[in-house]
Design a protein around this motif. Structure first.
Motif, short mmCIF file in Angstrom:
data_model
loop_
_atom_site.label_atom_id
_atom_site.label_comp_id
_atom_site.label_asym_id
_atom_site.label_seq_id
_atom_site.Cartn_x
_atom_site.Cartn_y
_atom_site.Cartn_z
N ILE A 207 0.84 -1.21 0.00
CA ILE A 207 0.00 0.00 0.00
C ILE A 207 0.87 1.25 0.00
O ILE A 207 0.61 2.22 -0.73
CB ILE A 207 -0.95 -0.02 1.21
CG1 ILE A 207 -1.99 -1.13 1.05
CG2 ILE A 207 -1.64 1.33 1.38
CD1 ILE A 207 -2.87 -1.32 2.26
N VAL A 208 1.91 1.26 0.85
CA VAL A 208 2.82 2.42 0.91
C VAL A 208 3.47 2.67 -0.44
O VAL A 208 3.53 3.81 -0.93
CB VAL A 208 3.87 2.21 2.01
CG1 VAL A 208 4.92 3.32 1.95
CG2 VAL A 208 3.22 2.20 3.38
N ILE A 209 3.94 1.62 -1.07
CA ILE A 209 4.59 1.76 -2.39
C ILE A 209 3.59 2.30 -3.41
O ILE A 209 3.90 3.18 -4.22
CB ILE A 209 5.19 0.42 -2.85
CG1 ILE A 209 6.35 0.02 -1.92
CG2 ILE A 209 5.66 0.50 -4.29
CD1 ILE A 209 6.94 -1.32 -2.23
N GLY A 210 2.35 1.80 -3.35
CA GLY A 210 1.33 2.27 -4.28
C GLY A 210 1.05 3.75 -4.12
O GLY A 210 0.91 4.49 -5.10
N VAL A 211 0.96 4.21 -2.86
CA VAL A 211 0.72 5.63 -2.60
C VAL A 211 1.87 6.48 -3.13
O VAL A 211 1.65 7.53 -3.75
CB VAL A 211 0.51 5.86 -1.09
CG1 VAL A 211 0.48 7.35 -0.79
CG2 VAL A 211 -0.79 5.20 -0.63
N LEU A 212 3.10 6.04 -2.90
CA LEU A 212 4.26 6.80 -3.38
C LEU A 212 4.27 6.88 -4.90
O LEU A 212 4.62 7.92 -5.48
CB LEU A 212 5.55 6.14 -2.87
CG LEU A 212 5.79 6.21 -1.36
CD1 LEU A 212 7.07 5.47 -0.99
CD2 LEU A 212 5.88 7.66 -0.89
N VAL A 213 3.87 5.81 -5.57
CA VAL A 213 3.84 5.82 -7.04
C VAL A 213 2.80 6.82 -7.53
O VAL A 213 3.04 7.58 -8.48
CB VAL A 213 3.54 4.40 -7.56
CG1 VAL A 213 3.25 4.44 -9.06
CG2 VAL A 213 4.72 3.48 -7.28
N VAL A 214 1.63 6.84 -6.88
CA VAL A 214 0.59 7.78 -7.29
C VAL A 214 1.05 9.22 -7.10
O VAL A 214 0.86 10.09 -7.97
CB VAL A 214 -0.70 7.51 -6.50
CG1 VAL A 214 -1.73 8.62 -6.75
CG2 VAL A 214 -1.28 6.16 -6.87
N VAL A 215 1.67 9.53 -5.93
CA VAL A 215 2.15 10.88 -5.67
C VAL A 215 3.21 11.29 -6.68
O VAL A 215 3.20 12.42 -7.21
CB VAL A 215 2.71 10.97 -4.23
CG1 VAL A 215 3.40 12.32 -4.01
CG2 VAL A 215 1.59 10.78 -3.21
N ALA A 216 4.13 10.38 -6.98
CA ALA A 216 5.17 10.68 -7.97
C ALA A 216 4.56 10.94 -9.33
O ALA A 216 4.99 11.83 -10.07
CB ALA A 216 6.17 9.53 -8.03
N GLY A 217 3.51 10.17 -9.69
CA GLY A 217 2.85 10.39 -10.97
C GLY A 217 2.19 11.75 -11.05
O GLY A 217 2.25 12.44 -12.07
N ILE A 218 1.53 12.18 -9.96
CA ILE A 218 0.88 13.50 -9.94
C ILE A 218 1.91 14.62 -10.08
O ILE A 218 1.72 15.58 -10.84
CB ILE A 218 0.06 13.66 -8.65
CG1 ILE A 218 -1.11 12.67 -8.64
CG2 ILE A 218 -0.44 15.09 -8.49
CD1 ILE A 218 -1.89 12.66 -7.35
N CYS A 219 3.02 14.50 -9.32
CA CYS A 219 4.09 15.52 -9.43
C CYS A 219 4.65 15.59 -10.83
O CYS A 219 4.89 16.69 -11.37
CB CYS A 219 5.19 15.22 -8.41
SG CYS A 219 4.68 15.38 -6.69
N GLY A 220 4.87 14.43 -11.44
CA GLY A 220 5.39 14.42 -12.80
C GLY A 220 4.43 15.05 -13.79
O GLY A 220 4.84 15.77 -14.71
#
Length: 311
Positions: A207-220
């Motif tokens: 779950i933590v990894i999934g959240v980090l991926v989503v945040v990174a995608g939004i920033c990108g």
């Protein structure tokens, strides 16, 4: 002429009373020897040995007597457990006898079946098993301390944090006088409710990894849209115009700066106040740096009157 006829009569007695005599003492794997002897009456022309419905063959441990009526096994192994069968035969009859042979061994292959991680406040059972003849007896220790539990199952009615630790099951054989142990680590954690429904460590990490991926995608995405000017850059320049605004728009709509000219000072140092002293007024002049005036300003005398000089 005299003819002489001779013949011989061979009497064959029916086979009967066949039996097997085995060892009386308890047999222990690796330590004992077993002797099995067959007996029977009648005319015996052949003797056949079978173990568990398969022919019993000689080996370095299994030795037959010269008349094939007895067999010796030394030392016995757990694979020698089973049913032995001896058959007496002659041309007119046959008879069979059976004998079970029990080899005591173990315990071995001790194992504990149960969860490694459980939630706080649930019921837990750890089950211990072992291969052994006769069946093994069990005892349990927790973190090196006796628990007085002597069954194959260790049960915790309601877990708390004090139940985390090492559980050791010891299996014992009272015939072979041997024992064997196995350990099992149990962790009690705060879960999502009763019945073991809490998230495992692997699920939490996922779950933590999934959240980090989503945040990174939004920033990108934000960076991309900003660079492609699909989102205006709100950084202001010194002149107050947004950096993303076109230069032509700046030229079309020049910004106006106003200067307070309610008073000024002559070259000789004398200060001149414009307007009435009781009701001072402030006049503003439009200043557009770098642009030519479209019309000359009105005459000075038409806007203000000189007040009396004050010394």
């Amino acid at each position: 002429m005299t003819y002489i006829c001779s013949f011989s009569l061979i009497y064959t007695e029916k086979v009967s009373n066949v039996s097997l005599i085995g060892p009386k003492e308890l047999l222990i794997e690796g330590n004992s020897s077993a002797n099995i002897t067959s007996e029977g009456t009648g005319t015996i022309t052949s003797v056949e040995w079978i173990k568990d419905n398969s022919p019993l063959s000689p080996s370095n441990r299994i030795i037959f007597s010269p008349d094939n009526r007895s067999v010796s096994i030394s030392p016995v192994q757990k694979s020698d457990n089973g049913e032995y069968q001896c058959t007496y035969r002659n041309p007119v009859s046959s008879e069979m006898a059976k004998l079970p042979l029990i080899i005591n061994y173990g315990p071995e292959d001790v194992s504990i079946n149960g969860p490694d991680v459980v939630d706080l406040g649930v019921s837990v059972s750890l089950s211990c098993s072992a291969k052994s003849i006769p069946s093994a007896s069990f005892s349990w220790r927790f973190n090196g301390t006796d628990t007085n539990v002597t069954t194959d199952t260790f049960t915790i009615a309601e877990t708390d944090f004090t139940h985390s630790g090492d559980y050791e099951c010891t299996a014992s054989n009272n015939v072979t006088k041997r024992s064997n142990s196995q350990r099992h680590a149990l962790l009690v954690k705060v879960g999502g409710g009763g019945g073991g429904g809490g998230l495992t460590t692997g699920a939490i990490v996922g779950i933590v990894i999934g959240v980090l991926v989503v945040v990174a995608g939004i920033c990108g995405l934000i960076v991309y849209l900003t660079k492609t000017k699909k989102i205006p850059n709100l950084t202001l320049h010194k002149n107050g115009r947004a950096s993303g605004a076109p230069a032509s728009q700046s030229r079309q709509q020049p910004e106006l700066n106003y200067a307070d000219i309610s008073h000024f000072q002559k070259a000789g140092g004398e200060r001149v106040i414009l307007g009435s002293s009781s009701e001072p007024s402030t006049e503003y002049a439009e200043v557009n740096p770098g642009a030519k005036s479209k019309a000359p300003p009105p005459p000075y005398g038409s806007q203000v009157s000189n007040p009396p000089l004050r010394r």
